[in-house]
Design a protein around this motif. Structure first.
Motif, PDB file in Angstrom:
ATOM      1  N   LYS A   1      -2.925   4.685  14.573  1.00 55.83           N
ATOM      2  CA  LYS A   1      -3.486   3.755  13.671  1.00 55.83           C
ATOM      3  C   LYS A   1      -4.011   2.518  13.940  1.00 55.83           C
ATOM      4  N   VAL A   2      -5.117   2.249  13.444  1.00 55.01           N
ATOM      5  CA  VAL A   2      -5.429   0.758  13.774  1.00 55.01           C
ATOM      6  C   VAL A   2      -4.439  -0.474  12.994  1.00 55.01           C
TER       7      VAL A   2
ATOM      8  N   GLU B   1     -15.883  -5.168  12.713  1.00 55.48           N
ATOM      9  CA  GLU B   1     -15.994  -3.724  13.585  1.00 55.48           C
ATOM     10  C   GLU B   1     -14.752  -3.084  12.842  1.00 55.48           C
ATOM     11  N   LEU B   2     -13.909  -3.589  12.333  1.00 54.93           N
ATOM     12  CA  LEU B   2     -12.883  -2.705  11.503  1.00 54.93           C
ATOM     13  C   LEU B   2     -13.062  -1.928  11.010  1.00 54.93           C
ATOM     14  N   SER B   3     -14.364  -1.887  10.385  1.00 52.70           N
ATOM     15  CA  SER B   3     -15.095  -0.619   9.453  1.00 52.70           C
ATOM     16  C   SER B   3     -15.543   0.290  10.404  1.00 52.70           C
ATOM     17  N   THR B   4     -16.057   0.146  11.682  1.00 54.06           N
ATOM     18  CA  THR B   4     -16.323   1.033  12.789  1.00 54.06           C
ATOM     19  C   THR B   4     -15.151   1.895  13.408  1.00 54.06           C
ATOM     20  N   CYS B   5     -14.117   1.024  13.253  1.00 56.61           N
ATOM     21  CA  CYS B   5     -12.671   1.584  13.706  1.00 56.61           C
ATOM     22  C   CYS B   5     -12.405   2.733  12.929  1.00 56.61           C
ATOM     23  N   LEU B   6     -12.575   2.538  11.538  1.00 61.41           N
ATOM     24  CA  LEU B   6     -12.248   3.629  10.642  1.00 61.41           C
ATOM     25  C   LEU B   6     -12.785   4.611  10.717  1.00 61.41           C
ATOM     26  N   GLN B   7     -14.315   4.440  10.802  1.00 52.96           N
ATOM     27  CA  GLN B   7     -15.239   5.517  10.634  1.00 52.96           C
ATOM     28  C   GLN B   7     -14.934   6.338  11.793  1.00 52.96           C
TER      29      GLN B   7
ATOM     30  N   PHE C   1     -11.920  -7.628  20.501  1.00 57.01           N
ATOM     31  CA  PHE C   1     -11.916  -6.496  19.634  1.00 57.01           C
ATOM     32  C   PHE C   1     -12.830  -5.245  19.742  1.00 57.01           C
ATOM     33  N   PRO C   2     -14.178  -5.685  19.792  1.00 58.48           N
ATOM     34  CA  PRO C   2     -15.042  -4.588  20.156  1.00 58.48           C
ATOM     35  C   PRO C   2     -14.902  -3.962  21.555  1.00 58.48           C
ATOM     36  N   ALA C   3     -14.573  -5.037  22.568  1.00 52.75           N
ATOM     37  CA  ALA C   3     -14.230  -4.507  23.939  1.00 52.75           C
ATOM     38  C   ALA C   3     -13.287  -3.488  23.670  1.00 52.75           C
ATOM     39  N   ALA C   4     -12.180  -3.893  22.963  1.00 53.43           N
ATOM     40  CA  ALA C   4     -10.862  -2.944  23.026  1.00 53.43           C
ATOM     41  C   ALA C   4     -11.413  -1.504  22.493  1.00 53.43           C
ATOM     42  N   MET C   5     -12.376  -1.587  21.520  1.00 53.89           N
ATOM     43  CA  MET C   5     -12.623  -0.254  20.986  1.00 53.89           C
ATOM     44  C   MET C   5     -13.583   0.592  21.923  1.00 53.89           C
ATOM     45  N   GLY C   6     -14.395  -0.049  22.804  1.00 47.72           N
ATOM     46  CA  GLY C   6     -14.948   0.703  23.843  1.00 47.72           C
ATOM     47  C   GLY C   6     -14.079   1.260  25.007  1.00 47.72           C
ATOM     48  N   VAL C   7     -12.923   0.434  25.198  1.00 44.88           N
ATOM     49  CA  VAL C   7     -11.993   0.708  26.209  1.00 44.88           C
ATOM     50  C   VAL C   7     -11.283   2.096  25.517  1.00 44.88           C
ATOM     51  N   LYS C   8     -10.751   1.991  24.325  1.00 49.86           N
ATOM     52  CA  LYS C   8     -10.278   2.873  23.737  1.00 49.86           C
ATOM     53  C   LYS C   8     -10.954   4.243  23.504  1.00 49.86           C
ATOM     54  N   LEU C   9     -12.266   4.246  23.473  1.00 50.66           N
ATOM     55  CA  LEU C   9     -12.959   5.452  23.408  1.00 50.66           C
ATOM     56  C   LEU C   9     -13.003   5.943  24.756  1.00 50.66           C
ATOM     57  N   ALA C  10     -13.106   5.225  25.715  1.00 47.21           N
ATOM     58  CA  ALA C  10     -13.092   5.643  27.231  1.00 47.21           C
ATOM     59  C   ALA C  10     -11.680   6.269  27.630  1.00 47.21           C
ATOM     60  N   ASN C  11     -10.567   5.694  26.939  1.00 49.58           N
ATOM     61  CA  ASN C  11      -9.573   5.985  27.612  1.00 49.58           C
ATOM     62  C   ASN C  11      -8.687   6.455  26.390  1.00 49.58           C
ATOM     63  N   PRO C  12      -8.839   7.582  25.587  1.00 47.20           N
ATOM     64  CA  PRO C  12      -8.263   7.786  24.325  1.00 47.20           C
ATOM     65  C   PRO C  12      -6.670   8.181  24.369  1.00 47.20           C
ATOM     66  N   GLU C  13      -6.250   8.453  25.667  1.00 44.71           N
ATOM     67  CA  GLU C  13      -4.764   8.705  26.009  1.00 44.71           C
ATOM     68  C   GLU C  13      -3.894   7.305  26.078  1.00 44.71           C
ATOM     69  N   LYS C  14      -4.856   6.284  26.315  1.00 44.10           N
ATOM     70  CA  LYS C  14      -4.094   5.121  26.682  1.00 44.10           C
ATOM     71  C   LYS C  14      -3.844   4.193  25.694  1.00 44.10           C
ATOM     72  N   GLU C  15      -2.809   3.364  25.571  1.00 46.66           N
ATOM     73  CA  GLU C  15      -2.514   2.272  24.600  1.00 46.66           C
ATOM     74  C   GLU C  15      -3.618   1.034  25.072  1.00 46.66           C
ATOM     75  N   VAL C  16      -4.123   0.586  23.759  1.00 44.29           N
ATOM     76  CA  VAL C  16      -5.183  -0.357  23.942  1.00 44.29           C
ATOM     77  C   VAL C  16      -4.726  -1.394  22.967  1.00 44.29           C
TER      78      VAL C  16
ATOM     79  N   ILE D   1     -10.645   4.976  15.802  1.00 44.97           N
ATOM     80  CA  ILE D   1     -10.478   4.344  17.133  1.00 44.97           C
ATOM     81  C   ILE D   1      -9.027   3.446  17.077  1.00 44.97           C
ATOM     82  N   PRO D   2      -7.884   3.802  17.252  1.00 42.09           N
ATOM     83  CA  PRO D   2      -6.651   3.316  16.842  1.00 42.09           C
ATOM     84  C   PRO D   2      -6.329   2.404  17.981  1.00 42.09           C
ATOM     85  N   VAL D   3      -6.923   1.261  17.946  1.00 45.40           N
ATOM     86  CA  VAL D   3      -6.240   0.077  19.016  1.00 45.40           C
ATOM     87  C   VAL D   3      -5.495  -0.942  18.154  1.00 45.40           C
TER      88      VAL D   3
END
Lengths: 594, 166
Positions: free
Chosen positions: A559-560, A479-485, A449-464, A488-490
């Motif tokens: 959306k997450v 980290e669901l909380s970090t996603c909201l802040q 899950f946190p890895a997916a967040m890092g991936v999404k930040l690096a690839n915002p246009e891609k589906e993660v 980071i829509p994984v």
């Protein structure tokens, strides 16, 4: 010492505002850290503040190049930086405070180390004069991390901060990549002392010169063996992806017309649907991949390390094969399995050397290997990934296939560790390198899950999409909380079998079905949990609605969505190697011997 | 399992030694002895490690040590012509005149020196290969009580032109 102290104090008296254009400008140690990171092109830092790094956090406010992602647990910061790095060519950067902040990173550093992921962890430290006094939040981070880092530095002079950070980045990225820890004592960061910013043009470390180019004599030997092969196989690992050699691998594969088996870490190095790809090999590898390995007369290992999860019993490992082992790290060669032809070098460079050598060989034309491909066709016909679809419940395999359809096979997939990880590896054919992100070497639950967040930040246009299990997801669910802040829509898909499935499978097979501590009797309501964190939660329990619901979830782009899929509880992952057997001694289904 | 002597040149940095020692314990390699000191170039340290293992293990040790970022060079000395020495101090009970004579004679035979003496004790200094020091201990044990032994571990250098330099 006295002289330099005196100089520093007089420097400190010259109050100048920091300015990038003024070469005489002076900076605090903390400002040097931030300025170095900006100059090294860092765009995201994952971290958590605390006493000893407050100066750095203050300095971060004065710039706009770097976004700091405030995590909820430092372990997650390391996995985010790790995923960020795995999905790009960048170094993942982590910033944490001393003591618990630093020790919470240990699992994440070890994860990156085992999979050779470039990462720099900046860890705060108590002030120099307190080191060794068991000061508040003091930990010997260099000592704690020593066995799991490529290298580490402690900062003894603030002037050296830019050069040290540059070295850390260079080491993290070059040769066999890996994590580097930089320990920063608080007194080296704090005002009022100020210093000149001197970033070296080029990093030079006299004791560090990784071999990039394969030795000409070894290349020649390897080419001879490849030319004379009758049943060759390419055994490709994560090194192919790390060195950016996927295109060359494809060219090499087609030139020599050999089948390719990939490790868990190598998935995506060649398209999963490619005619030459026989699948993942090893413990839960495909029948055709393990059979091809077992029957090969020449194995070309590229950036793979003959891990015990691949070889099974090393004394029975492919006894008739000539092994060509290409790796940038000499220690990986002949560590587990003796290499007949070792080649030290970067996969990308060595593959180019191979192709050049083959191109000049007048007598070389792509062989047809008719009977070899015939054998492989026979093994493929066993359809080892077939599974029983009937029954009322949802099968895990089905879920992965459905995710594949819902994402057009194009999403970046991260996974946690367990059955769901193997199902994802086997049932989602990855099209390209860096599309599949998982903790292969260390097997870290809580990674996905946190890895997916890092991936999404690096690839915002891609589906993660993070594929997880009911056990793994709870290891970093905060980290669901970090996603909201940070929006980071994984998408998270939990294959919920209400059990620690992989452990249970092992207990079924090796402990006569005695299940010890594998039941998750008190699972949370994942839907309400997602909602409590401000996201969307879904539960899918009807196989008929699987495709539709997953498509619906994937369609919520911004959306997450946490998708709890209730799957069949007693499913095992197959194929599976038999303990102590050869690479191709396998079960193909429950009680079904090959 | 034969004894192997490895000579290592590495950065004289804090923590460099712990990386070497840590590597050996982390990967379950043996250390029989280890000596370390700075070289004439203060930025470099030289380590001599006596270890043991079959060919495959020694190859792994050599590669793993070489992989450490602080290490400039590593060389196995046991497979080339080399000189090795170890220093030992032995504190012996020498209460009676007979014992004192016997210790002195044995020390002479082994080209050792008595470097300290009291009414009760002699301290003998001996240099040589491990075998020679072991032989002295076996020999002296029959004649005298050993109070204390301290050994430096071996240091070694290649014969002839070969040299381990930065």
């Amino acid at each position: 010492m006295l002289t330099s102290e005196t100089t520093r104090k007089s420097d400190a008296l010259v109050e100048q505002p920091p300015s990038a254009n003024n070469s005489n400008a002076l900076f605090t140690g903390a400002e040097l850290v931030v300025k170095s990171l900006v100059d090294l092109g860092v765009k995201h830092i994952f971290g958590y503040p605390g006493g000893s790094v407050l100066d750095i956090y203050d300095a971060l406010l004065a710039q706009e190049d770097i976004q700091h992602i405030l995590v909820r647990h430092e372990q997650a910061a390391t996995h985010m930086a790790d995923g960020y790095s795995r999905s790009t060519d960048e170094v993942g950067v982590v910033l944490v405070t001393s003591g618990p902040g630093a020790t919470n990173c240990v699992t994440g550093i070890a994860t990156a180390y085992m999979d050779s992921i470039p990462m720099v962890v900046l860890s705060g430290q108590v002030a120099t004069h307190l080191i060794g006094d068991d000061a508040f939040q003091e930990t010997d981070m260099l000592g704690c991390s020593r066995p799991i880092v490529k290298h580490s530095y402690t900062c003894r002079n603030a002037e050296e901060i830019p050069a040290t950070i540059a070295k850390a980045f260079h080491l993290a990225k070059s040769g066999r990549p890996g994590p580097v820890v930089v320990d920063l004592p608080k007194d080296k960061l704090s005002p009022p002392h100020r210093f000149k910013y001197e970033m070296p043009e080029k990093v030079r470390i006299r004791s560090y010169n990784p071999t990039i180019k394969g030795h000409a004599k070894q290349i020649k030997k390897a080419i001879e063996a490849i030319k004379n092969a009758e049943r060759p196989v390419i055994y490709a690992g994560g090194g192919v992806i790390l060195s950016g050699a996927s295109e060359l691998l494809l060219e090499f594969t087609e030139t020599i017309n050999a089948p390719v088996a990939s490790t868990l870490m190598g998935l995506g190095c060649i398209p999963g649907e490619h005619s030459h790809f026989v699948g993942m090999l090893g413990l839960h590898g495909t029948y055709e991949a393990n059979k091809t390995m077992a029957n090969a007369d020449v194995i070309v290992a590229l950036g793979a390390r003959f891990d015990d999860r691949v070889t099974n019993n090393t004394s029975k490992f492919c006894p008739d094969a000539t092994i060509i082992h290409v790796d940038i790290d000499p220690t990986s060669i002949s560590k587990n399995i003796h290499a007949h032809i070792p080649v030290v070098g970067s996969i990308e460079v060595v593959l180019r050397q191979f192709l050049d050598a083959l191109a000049v060989k007048e007598d070389f034309k792509t062989p047809s290997y008719t009977s070899w491909w015939q054998d492989i066709k026979g093994w493929r016909e066993r359809q080892c990934l077939g599974y029983q679809k009937e029954g009322s419940g949802i099968k895990s395999q089905q879920v992965i296939e459905s995710i594949y359809r819902a994402t057009n096979g194009d999403a970046l997939i991260t996974s946690d560790v367990g059955q769901h990880q193997m199902f994802a590896a086997l049932y989602y054919p990855f099209k390209r390198p860096k599309q599949w992100i998982n903790s292969g070497g260390l097997g870290t639950m809580g990674f996905g899950f946190p890895a997916a967040m890092g991936v999404k930040l690096a690839n915002p246009e891609k589906e993660v999409v993070c594929i997880s299990g009911d056990g793994s997801i709870q290891m970093n669910i905060q980290e669901l909380s970090t996603c909201l802040q940070y929006s980071i829509p994984v998408k998270i898909v939990i294959l919920n079998n209400k059990n620690l499935g992989m452990v249970k499978q092992l207990q079924d097979i090796n402990y006569d079905g005695r299940h010890s501590s594998v039941y998750m009797d008190s699972l949370p309501d994942f839907v309400r949990l997602a909602e409590a964190y401000g996201h969307i939660g879904m539960t899918i329990s009807d196989p008929q609605k699987l495709d539709e619901s997953l498509a619906q979830a994937m369609a919520m782009k911004d959306k997450v969505v946490l998708i709890n899929v209730e799957v069949e509880e007693n499913e095992h992952v197959y194929p599976m190697q038999k303990k102590f057997g050869a690479i191709d001694d396998m079960w193909l289904a429950k009680g079904v011997d090959q | 399992m034969q004894q192997t002597i490895l000579s290592i040149l590495l950065e004289n940095e804090p923590g460099a030694l712990s990386r070497i020692v840590g590597l050996f314990s982390q990967r379950a390699f043996n250390i029989e002895s280890l000596t370390v000191a700075p070289t004439d170039d203060k930025s470099l340290s030289r380590i001599t490690i006596a270890t043991s293992g079959d060919h495959k293990v020694i190859e792994q040790i050599t590669k793993q040590v070489n992989k450490l970022v602080d290490v400039l060079k590593i060389k196995e000395l046991t497979n080339i012509s080399h000189i090795e020495r170890e220093l030992m101090f032995v504190k012996l009970n020498a209460k009676t005149p007979d014992a004192r004579d016997e210790i002195k004679r044995t020390a002479d035979i082994f080209r050792g020196q008595i470097v300290d003496s009291t009414n009760q004790l002699y301290t003998v200094q001996l240099t040589g290969k491990k075998d020679k020091l072991n032989a002295f201990i076996r020999s002296i044990r029959r004649q005298s009580d050993i109070i204390e032994i301290v050994r430096s571990g071996c240091v070694a250098i290649a014969r002839g032109e070969k040299a381990l330099t930065a």
